[in-house]
Every structure is written in structure tokens, then in C-alpha cells.
Design an enzyme around this catalytic site. Structure first.
Site, PDB file in Angstrom:
ATOM      1  N   ASN A  12       0.850  -1.197   0.000  1.00  0.00           N
ATOM      2  CA  ASN A  12       0.000   0.000   0.000  1.00  0.00           C
ATOM      3  C   ASN A  12       0.883   1.243   0.000  1.00  0.00           C
ATOM      4  O   ASN A  12       2.105   1.141   0.001  1.00  0.00           O
ATOM      5  CB  ASN A  12      -0.969  -0.029   1.197  1.00  0.00           C
ATOM      6  CG  ASN A  12      -0.235  -0.059   2.520  1.00  0.00           C
ATOM      7  OD1 ASN A  12       0.496   0.860   2.854  1.00  0.00           O
ATOM      8  ND2 ASN A  12      -0.409  -1.141   3.263  1.00  0.00           N
ATOM      9  N   ASP A  50      -4.441  -6.048   5.045  1.00  0.00           N
ATOM     10  CA  ASP A  50      -5.496  -6.846   5.670  1.00  0.00           C
ATOM     11  C   ASP A  50      -5.462  -8.292   5.200  1.00  0.00           C
ATOM     12  O   ASP A  50      -5.865  -9.189   5.923  1.00  0.00           O
ATOM     13  CB  ASP A  50      -6.866  -6.232   5.342  1.00  0.00           C
ATOM     14  CG  ASP A  50      -7.059  -4.913   6.096  1.00  0.00           C
ATOM     15  OD1 ASP A  50      -6.741  -4.891   7.299  1.00  0.00           O
ATOM     16  OD2 ASP A  50      -7.467  -3.909   5.475  1.00  0.00           O
ATOM     17  N   PHE A  84      -4.470   3.620  14.965  1.00  0.00           N
ATOM     18  CA  PHE A  84      -4.714   4.619  13.938  1.00  0.00           C
ATOM     19  C   PHE A  84      -5.909   4.179  13.102  1.00  0.00           C
ATOM     20  O   PHE A  84      -6.211   2.991  13.009  1.00  0.00           O
ATOM     21  CB  PHE A  84      -3.479   4.780  13.036  1.00  0.00           C
ATOM     22  CG  PHE A  84      -2.504   5.792  13.594  1.00  0.00           C
ATOM     23  CD1 PHE A  84      -1.836   5.539  14.775  1.00  0.00           C
ATOM     24  CD2 PHE A  84      -2.273   6.996  12.942  1.00  0.00           C
ATOM     25  CE1 PHE A  84      -0.959   6.462  15.315  1.00  0.00           C
ATOM     26  CE2 PHE A  84      -1.393   7.928  13.459  1.00  0.00           C
ATOM     27  CZ  PHE A  84      -0.731   7.670  14.649  1.00  0.00           C
ATOM     28  N   LYS A 115     -13.729   1.372  15.816  1.00  0.00           N
ATOM     29  CA  LYS A 115     -12.406   0.710  15.923  1.00  0.00           C
ATOM     30  C   LYS A 115     -11.876   0.759  17.342  1.00  0.00           C
ATOM     31  O   LYS A 115     -11.283  -0.184  17.833  1.00  0.00           O
ATOM     32  CB  LYS A 115     -11.414   1.429  14.991  1.00  0.00           C
ATOM     33  CG  LYS A 115     -10.894   0.509  13.906  1.00  0.00           C
ATOM     34  CD  LYS A 115     -10.274   1.261  12.789  1.00  0.00           C
ATOM     35  CE  LYS A 115     -11.092   1.012  11.541  1.00  0.00           C
ATOM     36  NZ  LYS A 115     -10.474   1.571  10.343  1.00  0.00           N
TER      37      LYS A 115
HETATM   38  O1  C5P Z   1      -9.030  -1.857  10.659  1.00  0.00           O
HETATM   39  P1  C5P Z   1      -7.990  -0.890  10.218  1.00  0.00           P
HETATM   40  O2  C5P Z   1      -6.924  -1.505   9.374  1.00  0.00           O
HETATM   41  O3  C5P Z   1      -8.490   0.373   9.643  1.00  0.00           O
HETATM   42  O4  C5P Z   1      -7.316  -0.460  11.612  1.00  0.00           O
HETATM   43  C1  C5P Z   1      -6.274   0.427  11.662  1.00  0.00           C
HETATM   44  C2  C5P Z   1      -5.460   0.226  12.909  1.00  0.00           C
HETATM   45  O5  C5P Z   1      -5.257  -1.156  13.133  1.00  0.00           O
HETATM   46  C3  C5P Z   1      -4.079   0.817  12.765  1.00  0.00           C
HETATM   47  O6  C5P Z   1      -3.638   1.218  14.050  1.00  0.00           O
HETATM   48  C4  C5P Z   1      -3.267  -0.353  12.221  1.00  0.00           C
HETATM   49  O7  C5P Z   1      -1.894  -0.220  12.525  1.00  0.00           O
HETATM   50  C5  C5P Z   1      -3.898  -1.508  12.958  1.00  0.00           C
HETATM   51  N1  C5P Z   1      -3.872  -2.783  12.221  1.00  0.00           N
HETATM   52  C6  C5P Z   1      -3.065  -3.793  12.669  1.00  0.00           C
HETATM   53  N2  C5P Z   1      -3.071  -5.008  12.026  1.00  0.00           N
HETATM   54  C7  C5P Z   1      -3.854  -5.216  10.970  1.00  0.00           C
HETATM   55  C8  C5P Z   1      -4.681  -4.189  10.489  1.00  0.00           C
HETATM   56  C9  C5P Z   1      -4.661  -2.978  11.145  1.00  0.00           C
HETATM   57  O8  C5P Z   1      -2.332  -3.599  13.631  1.00  0.00           O
HETATM   58  N3  C5P Z   1      -3.835  -6.401  10.365  1.00  0.00           N
END
Ligand code: C5P
Length: 415
Positions: free
Chosen positions: A209, A277, A325, A339
Site C-alpha cells: 500500500n 489486511d 490509527f 475501531k
Molecule cells: O481496521 P484498520 O486496518 O483500519 O485499523 C487500523 C489500525 O489497526 C491501525 O492502528 C493499524 O496499525 C492496525 N492494524 C493492525 N493489524 C492489521 C490491520 C490494522 O495492527 N492487520
């Protein structure tokens, strides 16, 4: 920062790793730091007072009930003459005694009597480290403000593999320097994630990304500037490693989670990485080739672990303050609040990364801080400035450090 003129009281407890304390003494002395050492009775089975004495160039203390020890320097003075008390290696036994307030020999009496900051470097068999008793003892000690370095993962003297190895002397040295550094976060350990992750498709291709790592790296630097010992777990980025920060470079989400687990315990976790993700369920070992028929390969994706949610659910090892975040393109407030609850974080730093904002990969950021108290919009500013402001809020929430801090105080100060 040089340690010249500083004084460390080093308590060596009994374990096969005790020999590494000698290397630690050498590093401290080389930097001009004075070291007074105290050995537990068990430590004397692994290192001799004579070798410790030769390196510290100081008398080594071993026995609480020696009249000479008492007349030369009472135990209270011994612990108060130091700037920092370090227990390395710290066995499960001495950690348990510290947590319970037991004072049945010179080292544990010193630990109970001291008014100075205490840093422990645990070392034990993986099963002892993972035992519920040790986990609870560590949580108690950290809530009281005791700083922790390590343990590391690796092969052990008992032929097992896992967490429990004493941190290497240069890491303990860095943690000592961090604990003695001026600043409101001195003695605190911060874990920060930053950058994207790369999820391999085959040996030459990956899913990624647009994250640059600028915001996460700036936060790591800002926390270090306030005196914290910072472990930065970074995905592949082109920004430089911040100075004075321990950086773990990883590629995938699974590696990032493993590195974060390894870095625990921490007082604060800031999860700024843009973690992919999904990953390809079965990455190819060889480069995928175009077929003559021209049909593209089908990629089956599988969910990556959520690093933030996993660390926020790490039980007694959960950082006191967990900051996530949320990069959103619409319905910022709804997604951020959802979240914060769902991932069990204390704070969410949310930003609009919609097309045209120039935020993802750019140098500026415009965030809203979501806490239990509500939403707090911050003005658009450089990512360094946002990082400084966030680090300042973290320092306020953690209460400035020191051995008298308690978890209750930290929780009460968290807005
Ligand atoms: O669900 P989303 O990806 O938007 O969530 C964002 C937050 O979750 C950020 O703090 C990101 O670093 C963390 N995150 C994570 N592991 C993932 C996906 C998101 O730590 N697999």
C-alpha cells in the site's frame, strides 16, 4: 547521552545467563558509568565475586548479614547512592520476591528499600516465563513503574526454544541509558509500528500500500526525544531509521506481529503501520509465469492477523496505553469510534486519507484524537509536529515515570 558520572547498582541473580552481567559491566565502565554489584547467593554459583570485582573496580556485596557490609555501608545507603538499580539477569524467583515485597537477603532488601528507578532484565526457561505466576508478577512490577528489557526469543541452555533468554548486553546497556536519560518518558518502553507490509505473491511480486512510514517513524523519534526506550517495528520504507531507536525491520504482517510480541512488555504501544489486511494464501516459491493461453493466475487471499487487536488483548502484557490509527475515506467518526471499541484501544488517531488530501505518503497530517472523553480535532500540521503533540499526550497519560507510579494512577490520568 554518555553515562559518565552516573552510578548503577547492579544486582545479579542466579542463572546460567549471569556470565553476561560481566559484559554488561564492561560496557557500563567503558562509558564512564560507576557500577556497584550485589550477587545473590545463587549468582555466586555462576560468577565469582572476584571477577565481578575486577571489572567493577569496586567491592562486591553478597550477604545481608555480614557485619562488615552493614558497618561499611548499610543496605539503605547502598541502594540510595545509585542513580538506577538494575537486576540482570532477573530470575523468576527474584521477580516473584520483588512483586511480593519479600526481603530475605541483601539484594531483595535493597530492592525493597530503594527509592530509585528499577530496571529488570528477565532470564529464565520459556515455561517459567509463560507461567501465570510470572506473567502476573511482571504485570504487578510494570504497574509499579519497574522498567523491563527483554527477554529475547531463542535457543536456551536447557535445550528448549522460546522467550526467556536474557537480552543481549548492548540492549540492556541501551535500556539503562534510556532509564537515565532526562525526559518525562525516561524508563518507559514504547512499541511503535510503522510503514506498510509487503505480502508476497511469488519471490518477485507482492501486495503493498502507499504508506511511507513517515508518521510512525516521526512518532518513534518524538517518544525517544522525551526519554522513552523505543522499539520501532517497521515495514519496508524508504525513510531512514530514527536515531536512538531500536528498529526491527520486517516485511509481512505475520513478521510484524511476531516482532511486536517479542518487544513486549511495553508501557505504550502506538500502531501506526498500514498493515495489509490480506495476504496470498499460498505464495509461490517460483516466479509465476505467463501462460501461452494468457489466462492470469488466480490469487486466493486469506486474512492477516490484526496486530493492534492482538497486542491490545495480550492480557497482563497489554501495554498500559494502546494507541491505534484509523485511516478513513468517509464516516471518520463512526469508523474511529467503532475501531476504538472493537480493537480495545485506549485512543484512536484518525485521519481522512481520501483522494486529494495528500496525507497518505505525504508530509502533513490532519488528525482527530478519539479517547474515552470524546473527539479532539487537531489542526493540520507536519507529521513531525503531530508526532510531538502525540508524544506529549502520551507522556502526560503515563504520568512522567518513576518507581512510585502505579497502574491506577496511569489509568486515572488517561483522558
Ligand atoms: O481496521 P484498520 O486496518 O483500519 O485499523 C487500523 C489500525 O489497526 C491501525 O492502528 C493499524 O496499525 C492496525 N492494524 C493492525 N493489524 C492489521 C490491520 C490494522 O495492527 N492487520
Amino acid at each position: 547521552m554518555s553515562l559518565a558520572g552516573k552510578r548503577v547498582l547492579l544486582i545479579v541473580s542466579g542463572g546460567i545467563a549471569a556470565y553476561k552481567a560481566l559484559e554488561l559491566v564492561r560496557l557500563l565502565r567503558r562509558d564512564g558509568c560507576g557500577v556497584t554489584a550485589v550477587l545473590t547467593q545463587a549468582a555466586e554459583q555462576f560468577v565469582t565475586p572476584l571477577s565481578v570485582q575486577a571489572l567493577t573496580e569496586h567491592r562486591v556485596y553478597t550477604n545481608l548479614f555480614s557485619l562488615t557490609d552493614e558497618s561499611e555501608m548499610g543496605h539503605i545507603q547502598l541502594s540510595r547512592a545509585a542513580d538506577l538499580v538494575v537486576v540482570a539477569p532477573a530470575t523468576a524467583n527474584i521477580l516473584a520476591k520483588m512483586a511480593a515485597g519479600i526481603a530475605d537477603d541483601l539484594p531483595t532488601t535493597l530492592l525493597l528499600a530503594t527509592d530509585k528507578r528499577v530496571l529488570v532484565a528477565p532470564a529464565m526457561n520459556v515455561r517459567m516465563w509463560e507461567h501465570a505466576a510470572t506473567v502476573a508478577n511482571m504485570a504487578t512490577l510494570m504497574a509499579r513503574g519497574v522498567a523491563v528489557v527483554g527477554p529475547d526469543e531463542g535457543a536456551m541452555a536447557c535445550n528448549e526454544y522460546g522467550f526467556g533468554r536474557l537480552a543481549e548486553p548492548p540492549s540492556i546497556f541501551a535500556a539503562i541509558r534510556g532509564s537515565l536519560a532526562p525526559g518525562p518518558l525516561a524508563g518507559k518502553h514504547a512499541l511503535v509500528t510503522s510503514g506498510p507490509t509487503h505480502e508476497p505473491i511469488d519471490p518477485v511480486r507482492y501486495i503493498a500500500n502507499r504508506s511511507s512510514g513517515r508518521q510512525g517513524h516521526a512518532i518513534a523519534a518524538a517518544l525517544a526525544a522525551l526519554g522513552a526506550r523505543v522499539t520501532l517495528v517497521s515495514g519496508p520504507v524508504s525513510v531512514a531509521d530514527p536515531a536512538g531507536v531500536e528498529v526491527r525491520h520486517v516485511e509481512t504482517a505475520e513478521q510484524m506481529l511476531a516482532a511486536c510480541r517479542l518487544a513486549l512488555p511495553a508501557d505504550v504501544g502506538v500502531f501506526a503501520a498500514a498493515v495489509a489486511d490480506w495476504r496470498v494464501a499460498h505464495a509461490a516459491d517460483l516466479k509465476l509465469k505467463k501462460t501461452p493461453a494468457g489466462s492470469p493466475p488466480e490469487l486466493t487471499l486469506t486474512q492477516n492477523p490484526d496486530i493492534l487487536a492482538t497486542i491490545a488483548a495480550a492480557g497482563p502484557l497489554r501495554p498500559t496505553l494502546v494507541v491505534g490509527f484509523a485511516a478513513e475515506t468517509h464516516d471518520l467518526r463512526m469508523h474511529a469510534e467503532d475501531k476504538r471499541r472493537r480493537k480495545n484501544c485506549d485512543w484512536i488517531v484518525a485521519n481522512d486519507v481520501g483522494a486529494g488530501t495528500g496525507i497518505m505518503g505525504g508530509t502533513e497530517n490532519e488528525v482527530v484524537l478519539f479517547t474515552e472523553a470524546g473527539a479532539e480535532p487537531w489542526p493540520r500540521a507536519g507529521k513531525d509536529e503531530v508526532a510531538r503533540r502525540l508524544a506529549g499526550r502520551i507522556a502526560e497519560a503515563l504520568g512522567g515515570g518513576g518507581p512510585t507510579n502505579t497502574g491506577v494512577e496511569i489509568a486515572a490520568r488517561t483522558p
